[in-house]
Design an enzyme around this catalytic site. Sequence first.
Site, short mmCIF file in Angstrom:
data_model
loop_
_atom_site.label_atom_id
_atom_site.label_comp_id
_atom_site.label_asym_id
_atom_site.label_seq_id
_atom_site.Cartn_x
_atom_site.Cartn_y
_atom_site.Cartn_z
N ARG A 1 0.83 -1.20 0.00
CA ARG A 1 0.00 0.00 0.00
C ARG A 1 0.86 1.25 0.00
O ARG A 1 1.86 1.32 0.70
CB ARG A 1 -0.92 0.01 1.23
CG ARG A 1 -2.21 -0.74 0.99
CD ARG A 1 -3.18 -0.51 2.11
NE ARG A 1 -2.88 -1.35 3.25
CZ ARG A 1 -2.53 -0.90 4.45
NH1 ARG A 1 -2.43 0.39 4.68
NH2 ARG A 1 -2.27 -1.72 5.43
N TYR B 1 -1.12 -3.17 -7.27
CA TYR B 1 -1.17 -3.88 -5.98
C TYR B 1 -2.57 -3.74 -5.36
O TYR B 1 -3.08 -2.62 -5.23
CB TYR B 1 -0.10 -3.35 -5.02
CG TYR B 1 -0.24 -3.95 -3.64
CD1 TYR B 1 0.06 -5.29 -3.42
CD2 TYR B 1 -0.73 -3.20 -2.58
CE1 TYR B 1 -0.12 -5.86 -2.17
CE2 TYR B 1 -0.91 -3.76 -1.32
CZ TYR B 1 -0.60 -5.09 -1.12
OH TYR B 1 -0.79 -5.65 0.12
N HIS C 1 -11.47 -2.61 10.63
CA HIS C 1 -10.44 -3.46 10.02
C HIS C 1 -10.37 -4.77 10.81
O HIS C 1 -9.33 -5.12 11.37
CB HIS C 1 -9.11 -2.68 10.08
CG HIS C 1 -8.03 -3.24 9.22
ND1 HIS C 1 -6.70 -2.95 9.42
CD2 HIS C 1 -8.06 -4.04 8.14
CE1 HIS C 1 -5.96 -3.56 8.51
NE2 HIS C 1 -6.76 -4.23 7.73
N CYS D 1 0.71 -8.75 11.71
CA CYS D 1 0.77 -8.92 13.17
C CYS D 1 -0.01 -10.16 13.60
O CYS D 1 -0.43 -10.27 14.75
CB CYS D 1 0.23 -7.70 13.88
SG CYS D 1 1.35 -6.31 13.85
N GLY D 2 -0.25 -11.07 12.67
CA GLY D 2 -0.90 -12.32 13.05
C GLY D 2 -2.40 -12.31 12.87
O GLY D 2 -3.11 -13.16 13.40
N SER E 1 -3.62 -15.39 10.64
CA SER E 1 -3.39 -16.67 11.32
C SER E 1 -4.27 -16.81 12.57
O SER E 1 -4.58 -17.93 12.97
CB SER E 1 -1.91 -16.90 11.62
OG SER E 1 -1.41 -15.85 12.39
N ASN F 1 5.84 -9.27 1.13
CA ASN F 1 4.40 -8.95 1.12
C ASN F 1 3.67 -9.69 -0.01
O ASN F 1 2.60 -9.28 -0.44
CB ASN F 1 4.20 -7.43 1.00
CG ASN F 1 2.77 -7.01 1.31
OD1 ASN F 1 2.10 -7.61 2.15
ND2 ASN F 1 2.28 -5.99 0.62
N ALA F 2 4.25 -10.79 -0.49
CA ALA F 2 3.57 -11.60 -1.50
C ALA F 2 2.27 -12.14 -0.91
O ALA F 2 2.16 -12.32 0.30
CB ALA F 2 4.46 -12.76 -1.93
N ARG F 3 1.29 -12.38 -1.78
CA ARG F 3 -0.07 -12.68 -1.29
C ARG F 3 -0.72 -13.84 -2.03
O ARG F 3 -0.28 -14.24 -3.10
CB ARG F 3 -0.96 -11.43 -1.53
CG ARG F 3 -0.47 -10.18 -0.84
CD ARG F 3 -1.08 -10.04 0.50
NE ARG F 3 -0.55 -8.94 1.28
CZ ARG F 3 -1.15 -8.47 2.37
NH1 ARG F 3 -2.28 -8.99 2.79
NH2 ARG F 3 -0.60 -7.50 3.07
C1 SPV Z 1 -3.45 -4.91 5.06
O1 SPV Z 1 -2.31 -4.51 4.78
O2 SPV Z 1 -4.07 -4.56 6.05
C2 SPV Z 1 -4.08 -5.86 4.16
C3 SPV Z 1 -3.54 -5.99 2.83
O3 SPV Z 1 -5.08 -6.45 4.48
S1 SPV Z 1 -3.92 -4.65 1.87
O4 SPV Z 1 -4.94 -5.03 0.93
O5 SPV Z 1 -2.71 -4.27 1.23
O6 SPV Z 1 -4.42 -3.58 2.70
MN MN Z 2 -6.02 -5.49 6.18
#
Ligand code: SPV
Ligand code: MN
Length: 634
Positions: free
Chosen positions: A96, A232, A260, A285-286, A289, A398-400
């Site tokens: 971002r 992105y 969020h 920050c987890g 998971s 930051n790969a997704r």
């Molecule tokens: C975050 O960074 O909080 C995400 C990924 O969930 S993004 O879509 O880049 O915001």
């Molecule tokens: Mn997010």
Amino acid sequence: MGILKIKPNFDSNNVMDQENLAKLEALNNEKVLRVVNEFLALCKPSKVTVITDSKEDINYVRQTAINIYEEEKLNTEGHTIHYDGFFTMSYHDQARDKANTRVLVPEGEYMSQWINNIDRDEGLKEILEIMDGCMEGHECIIRFFCLGPKNSKFSILALQLTDSFYVAHSEDILYRAGYEEFKKLEGSEDFFYFIHSAGELTGNPPVTKNLDKRRIYVDLQEGRVLSVNNQYAGNSLGLKKLALRLGIAKANNEDWLTEHYFILGVHPNEKNRVSYFCGAYPSACGKTSTAMLPGQTVVGDDIAYLRPWDDGYAHAVNIEQGLFGIIKDVNPDDDPVIYEALTTPRETIFSNVLITEGFPYWIGDGRPIPKKGINFSGKWKKGKVDEDGKFIPHAHPNARYTIRINELSNADVNLDSPEGVPIEGIFYGGRDSDTMPPIIESLNWEHGVFIGAAIESETTSATLGTEGVRRPSPMANLDFVVVPLGKYLDNHRTFGNNLKVCPKVFATNYFLKNEEGKYLNGMLDKLVWVIWAEGRTHNEFEAIQTPVGFIPKYHDLRDLFKLYLNKDYSKKEYEEQFSIRISRLLEKLDRVEAMYKKDEGIPKFFWALLEDQRKKLKELLSQHNTETVSPFDL
Ligand code: SPV
Ligand code: MN
């Protein structure tokens, strides 16, 4: 039909055929046509395609993403790879862009200085100039989605124009189709809209060329976001972080919450019940998971709407239906559910990982790193450096991955429930190595709001900029809050106070370290904290009151570690993790105070809580005469 006053004016140069036009006109919505008119005239695509909810249309998006090389097929059925722009390790489109994401603020309106903003007229002028002709030579797709479940009090509709088929394909996986929903609007103007263009492209695979002109401007007045020169997903996908920002403004003006948050169903062993929790964690920050803990069920991993419900609870829905998760460290030991999902056939978009012989590899996947392949930097081999001599890892940190939740073995049965799920508790989790214990429960709702407002996190690779700097992150939402912080905190306070059954609030910290810099907890320990919190919402465990909240008792954790992780949890571990670090906590209060002091209109309850905790921590210090008070002495 035929009642539309506005006529399409974009077919003069034949960019849209009759069939597509008919799909637009069938919506009977003047605002849709007005927006389409305005932005096609500005962005000047060479072709325009309208996508309905039909399988055929959706397949067209998927297939075109591959045809124009925005995605490439991998060996496993349904898997594709997409790359975002990369020039060097510090100049790229792999995260971002906080600096160039701004809220357009009309003259004379107050906005917190923590929120990146720009005068509305100035900002619009700038971005509309950049967008002039940004889709030249590209095909533009027009899409319709529903944020939140369909046929629900929660749902908000969204219109997306984009010239990126990767963006449109991602949105198919992540959001609920909304073309038919738009018909039900019966002409209402009440929807969000998002205009996105990847801008001029370069290379193969094609990526955004002019990153210096990347802009993401949030226009609250119009309920829209304009985003240009990026791919992105966190910058480009209208429905993700861009709609989150619009949703926050809407909720704060209408007394509900857009947050969020993940939404997790917690199923304690042998209890035959499920309790739903929300949770907010800054990037990396987890959060995912926690949302995907083994044995539990997932409703959502990123964004939620919460409204007061007839049963007295706050109900929450996931505005999404898929996951755009960080893939780093997903491996069979630490994230078994996701690892399984990512290594079996299903529609999955990988982004910015390494591809070797048609298979994806990422950091921390538990496999040996291939010596070469193709990654976000092009052809890659071990030891590759960028122009500045900086080491290029095999996959981006930051790969997704992008997948649908309902394909997962742990999808919650209420994923699409129009009523959402009742919320028993809320987790807030930061990333701090030396201050907060692994879990703490707030003293009451308002203290919970304070706890959320005081989250801090060391920065990670999920946003551009230096890693490892401690930053305040109220409700893990600072990047997205678009109303003054005082108003935001007040809205939280009233929201909870008006509920008959108020969620309990917990702060977690998975990143506590010892003096030698070693983590004090394993990745799966979070299951124990979550189960403890669930028990607390059913009055099942006692707790120890401290100035900063309630902490668990040793014997409860010992039993839970044994039962859930088959681990012997020692008194020594407990003491090390749950001691009250008075001076660290006082320093944290100082940082929180400094941050909020810079803002106008922070509510009184917030300052009162801050002072109260400071006083109580100082009293604790003088009672015990030590900086670190053992939980056994409390
Ligand atoms: C975050 O960074 O909080 C995400 C990924 O969930 S993004 O879509 O880049 O915001
Ligand atoms: Mn997010």
